[in-house]
Write an enzyme that holds these catalytic residues in place. Structure first.
Site, PDB file in Angstrom:
ATOM      1  N   TYR A 170      27.463 -51.008 -14.686  1.00  0.00           N
ATOM      2  CA  TYR A 170      26.803 -50.256 -13.595  1.00  0.00           C
ATOM      3  C   TYR A 170      25.213 -50.730 -13.660  1.00  0.00           C
ATOM      4  O   TYR A 170      24.513 -50.756 -12.909  1.00  0.00           O
ATOM      5  CB  TYR A 170      26.754 -48.880 -14.157  1.00  0.00           C
ATOM      6  CG  TYR A 170      28.051 -48.292 -13.554  1.00  0.00           C
ATOM      7  CD1 TYR A 170      29.185 -48.012 -14.670  1.00  0.00           C
ATOM      8  CD2 TYR A 170      28.380 -47.939 -12.590  1.00  0.00           C
ATOM      9  CE1 TYR A 170      30.748 -47.461 -14.077  1.00  0.00           C
ATOM     10  CE2 TYR A 170      29.718 -47.373 -12.109  1.00  0.00           C
ATOM     11  CZ  TYR A 170      30.793 -47.383 -12.967  1.00  0.00           C
ATOM     12  OH  TYR A 170      31.717 -46.928 -12.541  1.00  0.00           O
TER      13      TYR A 170
ATOM     14  N   ASN B 274      30.685 -43.868  -1.008  1.00  0.00           N
ATOM     15  CA  ASN B 274      29.636 -44.943  -1.650  1.00  0.00           C
ATOM     16  C   ASN B 274      28.778 -44.140  -2.620  1.00  0.00           C
ATOM     17  O   ASN B 274      28.313 -43.026  -2.515  1.00  0.00           O
ATOM     18  CB  ASN B 274      28.953 -45.599  -0.619  1.00  0.00           C
ATOM     19  CG  ASN B 274      29.853 -46.164   0.369  1.00  0.00           C
ATOM     20  OD1 ASN B 274      31.156 -46.553  -0.083  1.00  0.00           O
ATOM     21  ND2 ASN B 274      29.185 -46.468   1.526  1.00  0.00           N
TER      22      ASN B 274
ATOM     23  N   ASP C  71      25.994 -45.928  -3.480  1.00  0.00           N
ATOM     24  CA  ASP C  71      24.565 -46.509  -2.956  1.00  0.00           C
ATOM     25  C   ASP C  71      23.955 -45.488  -2.481  1.00  0.00           C
ATOM     26  O   ASP C  71      24.378 -44.207  -1.993  1.00  0.00           O
ATOM     27  CB  ASP C  71      24.761 -47.975  -2.305  1.00  0.00           C
ATOM     28  CG  ASP C  71      25.460 -47.438  -0.737  1.00  0.00           C
ATOM     29  OD1 ASP C  71      26.489 -48.149  -0.435  1.00  0.00           O
ATOM     30  OD2 ASP C  71      24.957 -46.536  -0.047  1.00  0.00           O
TER      31      ASP C  71
ATOM     32  N   HIS D 222      31.807 -39.492  -4.849  1.00  0.00           N
ATOM     33  CA  HIS D 222      32.054 -40.300  -5.974  1.00  0.00           C
ATOM     34  C   HIS D 222      30.821 -40.507  -6.886  1.00  0.00           C
ATOM     35  O   HIS D 222      30.696 -41.193  -7.720  1.00  0.00           O
ATOM     36  CB  HIS D 222      32.757 -41.610  -5.537  1.00  0.00           C
ATOM     37  CG  HIS D 222      34.068 -41.490  -5.048  1.00  0.00           C
ATOM     38  ND1 HIS D 222      34.581 -42.543  -4.223  1.00  0.00           N
ATOM     39  CD2 HIS D 222      34.907 -40.344  -5.058  1.00  0.00           C
ATOM     40  CE1 HIS D 222      36.112 -42.163  -4.027  1.00  0.00           C
ATOM     41  NE2 HIS D 222      36.083 -40.895  -4.377  1.00  0.00           N
TER      42      HIS D 222
ATOM     43  N   GLY E 129      34.754 -47.848   7.626  1.00  0.00           N
ATOM     44  CA  GLY E 129      34.442 -48.651   6.539  1.00  0.00           C
ATOM     45  C   GLY E 129      35.139 -48.358   5.173  1.00  0.00           C
ATOM     46  O   GLY E 129      34.626 -48.579   4.129  1.00  0.00           O
TER      47      GLY E 129
ATOM     48  N   SER F   1      39.029 -48.367   3.215  1.00  0.00           N
ATOM     49  CA  SER F   1      40.451 -48.954   3.197  1.00  0.00           C
ATOM     50  C   SER F   1      41.658 -48.141   3.370  1.00  0.00           C
ATOM     51  O   SER F   1      42.667 -48.103   3.530  1.00  0.00           O
ATOM     52  CB  SER F   1      40.844 -50.018   2.346  1.00  0.00           C
ATOM     53  OG  SER F   1      40.359 -49.269   0.918  1.00  0.00           O
TER      54      SER F   1
ATOM     55  N   ASN G 291      36.568 -49.383  11.588  1.00  0.00           N
ATOM     56  CA  ASN G 291      36.797 -50.335  10.382  1.00  0.00           C
ATOM     57  C   ASN G 291      36.729 -51.747  10.940  1.00  0.00           C
ATOM     58  O   ASN G 291      36.957 -52.129  12.168  1.00  0.00           O
ATOM     59  CB  ASN G 291      38.238 -49.886   9.539  1.00  0.00           C
ATOM     60  CG  ASN G 291      37.717 -50.282   8.086  1.00  0.00           C
ATOM     61  OD1 ASN G 291      36.883 -49.911   7.595  1.00  0.00           O
ATOM     62  ND2 ASN G 291      38.620 -50.856   7.596  1.00  0.00           N
ATOM     63  N   LEU G 292      36.661 -52.641  10.032  1.00  0.00           N
ATOM     64  CA  LEU G 292      36.819 -54.093  10.248  1.00  0.00           C
ATOM     65  C   LEU G 292      38.206 -54.441  10.587  1.00  0.00           C
ATOM     66  O   LEU G 292      38.317 -55.524  11.432  1.00  0.00           O
ATOM     67  CB  LEU G 292      36.307 -54.969   9.056  1.00  0.00           C
ATOM     68  CG  LEU G 292      36.062 -56.514   9.319  1.00  0.00           C
ATOM     69  CD1 LEU G 292      34.861 -56.478  10.378  1.00  0.00           C
ATOM     70  CD2 LEU G 292      35.617 -57.121   7.901  1.00  0.00           C
TER      71      LEU G 292
HETATM   72  N1  APR Z   1      32.147 -53.223   8.659  1.00  0.00           N
HETATM   73  C1  APR Z   1      33.287 -52.272   8.667  1.00  0.00           C
HETATM   74  N2  APR Z   1      34.141 -52.283   7.892  1.00  0.00           N
HETATM   75  C2  APR Z   1      34.249 -53.215   6.914  1.00  0.00           C
HETATM   76  C3  APR Z   1      33.158 -54.354   6.948  1.00  0.00           C
HETATM   77  C4  APR Z   1      32.156 -54.107   7.879  1.00  0.00           C
HETATM   78  N3  APR Z   1      31.243 -55.038   7.796  1.00  0.00           N
HETATM   79  N4  APR Z   1      33.385 -55.085   5.813  1.00  0.00           N
HETATM   80  C5  APR Z   1      34.607 -54.501   5.123  1.00  0.00           C
HETATM   81  N5  APR Z   1      35.031 -53.537   5.785  1.00  0.00           N
HETATM   82  C6  APR Z   1      36.176 -52.621   5.462  1.00  0.00           C
HETATM   83  C7  APR Z   1      37.187 -53.427   4.837  1.00  0.00           C
HETATM   84  O1  APR Z   1      38.137 -53.971   5.901  1.00  0.00           O
HETATM   85  C8  APR Z   1      37.856 -52.305   4.135  1.00  0.00           C
HETATM   86  O2  APR Z   1      39.171 -51.728   4.885  1.00  0.00           O
HETATM   87  O3  APR Z   1      35.913 -51.748   4.634  1.00  0.00           O
HETATM   88  C9  APR Z   1      37.059 -51.563   3.792  1.00  0.00           C
HETATM   89  C10 APR Z   1      36.324 -51.287   2.285  1.00  0.00           C
HETATM   90  O4  APR Z   1      37.328 -51.055   1.593  1.00  0.00           O
HETATM   91  P1  APR Z   1      37.481 -50.845  -0.013  1.00  0.00           P
HETATM   92  O5  APR Z   1      36.823 -52.045  -0.489  1.00  0.00           O
HETATM   93  O6  APR Z   1      38.789 -50.238  -0.745  1.00  0.00           O
HETATM   94  O7  APR Z   1      36.457 -49.583  -0.436  1.00  0.00           O
HETATM   95  P2  APR Z   1      36.422 -48.273  -0.279  1.00  0.00           P
HETATM   96  O8  APR Z   1      37.363 -47.799   0.800  1.00  0.00           O
HETATM   97  O9  APR Z   1      35.337 -47.784   0.073  1.00  0.00           O
HETATM   98  O10 APR Z   1      37.001 -47.755  -1.692  1.00  0.00           O
HETATM   99  C11 APR Z   1      37.274 -46.439  -1.839  1.00  0.00           C
HETATM  100  O11 APR Z   1      37.876 -46.912  -4.241  1.00  0.00           O
HETATM  101  O12 APR Z   1      37.233 -48.402  -5.984  1.00  0.00           O
HETATM  102  C12 APR Z   1      37.153 -46.974  -5.575  1.00  0.00           C
HETATM  103  O13 APR Z   1      35.330 -45.571  -5.888  1.00  0.00           O
HETATM  104  C13 APR Z   1      35.505 -46.643  -5.207  1.00  0.00           C
HETATM  105  O14 APR Z   1      34.657 -45.311  -3.519  1.00  0.00           O
HETATM  106  C14 APR Z   1      35.464 -46.366  -3.790  1.00  0.00           C
HETATM  107  C15 APR Z   1      36.967 -46.191  -3.304  1.00  0.00           C
END
Ligand code: APR
Length: 247
Positions: free
Chosen positions: A67, A105, A107, A122, A189, A191, A215-216
């Site tokens: 962290y 997030n 952040d 979170h 943004g 997954s 989403n991407l």
């Molecule tokens: N614009 C939009 N989406 C994007 C971009 C972008 N520039 N870059 C990446 N992505 C998408 C990816 O395609 C993916 O689907 O953002 C998503 C990120 O997914 P993860 O990395 O799994 O992050 P997240 O969904 O926030 O994870 C959820 O998991 O590990 C735990 O606590 C952690 O809060 C987190 C939770």
């Protein structure tokens, strides 16, 4: 397929409440890594070693190191809210109804962009919590196991104010109420991998809300959404907010 203009008009006329869920993807273009992309955080660290209560109990130094690294990355002056963060703050200001932003997030980019009706489900990377007195403190610097709590002075009882795997996310009752009351649910943004956030779309849809994924690429729950648009958040989100506000 984007949200239809006639539906947007109805939502705006009604001042329908909006719930927005964001994930790490909205902060990617600000320079912060996501978790599950090929260059993501979980490609470099094992969740079970740095993001569980058990990990903190058995190896607090490794958890603090993890962290501390992420806090240093976030507090780099080059890391700033991007156009997507600012667009969501504008939507909260200008929409004729309630806009609740629920972020996974940790952040502070939504906060710095001006979003106020905001839940960090979170936790928050720049906060710590004392296990002795329960006080939270703003803590942008490194944290170690021998620091004293600024409130109760107890030593070695401070932890990152992060919700770890196996712990209950924050303000779930308030989030559930907002999901069942909203007219529009927007996922940006994320997954769609981690529950309960990944299940929000079903709750909103069952309550009759329109649902859209920005989403991407398609997330794990993409088939649950009425509408979807794919591309970088800084391109999609400002345009989507302009559509909603008819700007
Ligand atoms: N614009 C939009 N989406 C994007 C971009 C972008 N520039 N870059 C990446 N992505 C998408 C990816 O395609 C993916 O689907 O953002 C998503 C990120 O997914 P993860 O990395 O799994 O992050 P997240 O969904 O926030 O994870 C959820 O998991 O590990 C735990 O606590 C952690 O809060 C987190 C939770």
């Amino acid at each position: 397929m984007p949200l239809r203009p006639d539906i947007i008009q109805t939502l705006r006329d009604e001042g329908a409440p909006i719930v927005i869920l964001t994930g790490a993807g909205i902060s990617r273009e600000s320079g912060l890594h996501t978790f599950r992309d090929p260059d993501g955080i979980w490609a470099r660290y094992d969740i079970s070693e740095v993001a569980t209560p058990e990990a903190f109990a058995t190896n607090p130094d490794l958890v603090h190191h993890f962290y501390n690294d992420r806090r240093r990355a976030l507090t780099d002056p080059a890391i700033l809210p991007n156009a997507a963060h600012h667009a969501l703050a504008r939507l909260e200001r200008d929409w004729p109804g309630d806009v609740l932003l629920v972020t996974q997030n940790v952040d502070d980019l939504h906060d710095r962009a001006g979003s106020q009706n905001l839940i960090h489900m979170h936790g928050e990377l720049l906060k710590i919590r004392c296990l002795q007195c329960g006080q939270q403190h703003h803590w942008p610097g490194d944290l170690g196991r021998d620091e004293a709590c600024p409130s109760c002075r107890h030593v070695a009882g401070l932890r990152p104010d992060i919700v770890w795997f196996g712990e209950m996310p924050r303000e779930m009752d308030r989030i559930d109420r907002a999901l069942t009351d909203c007219g529009l649910f927007v996922s940006i943004g994320t997954s769609g991998t981690v529950y309960p956030a990944a299940g929000f779309v079903q709750i909103a849809a069952q309550a009759g809300a329109e649902t859209i994924e920005l989403n991407l690429e398609p997330g794990h729950g993409t088939t649950a959404f009425d509408y979807c648009q794919y591309g970088p958040a800084t391109l999609l989100v400002p345009g989507f907010v302009d559509q909603l506000l008819a700007k």
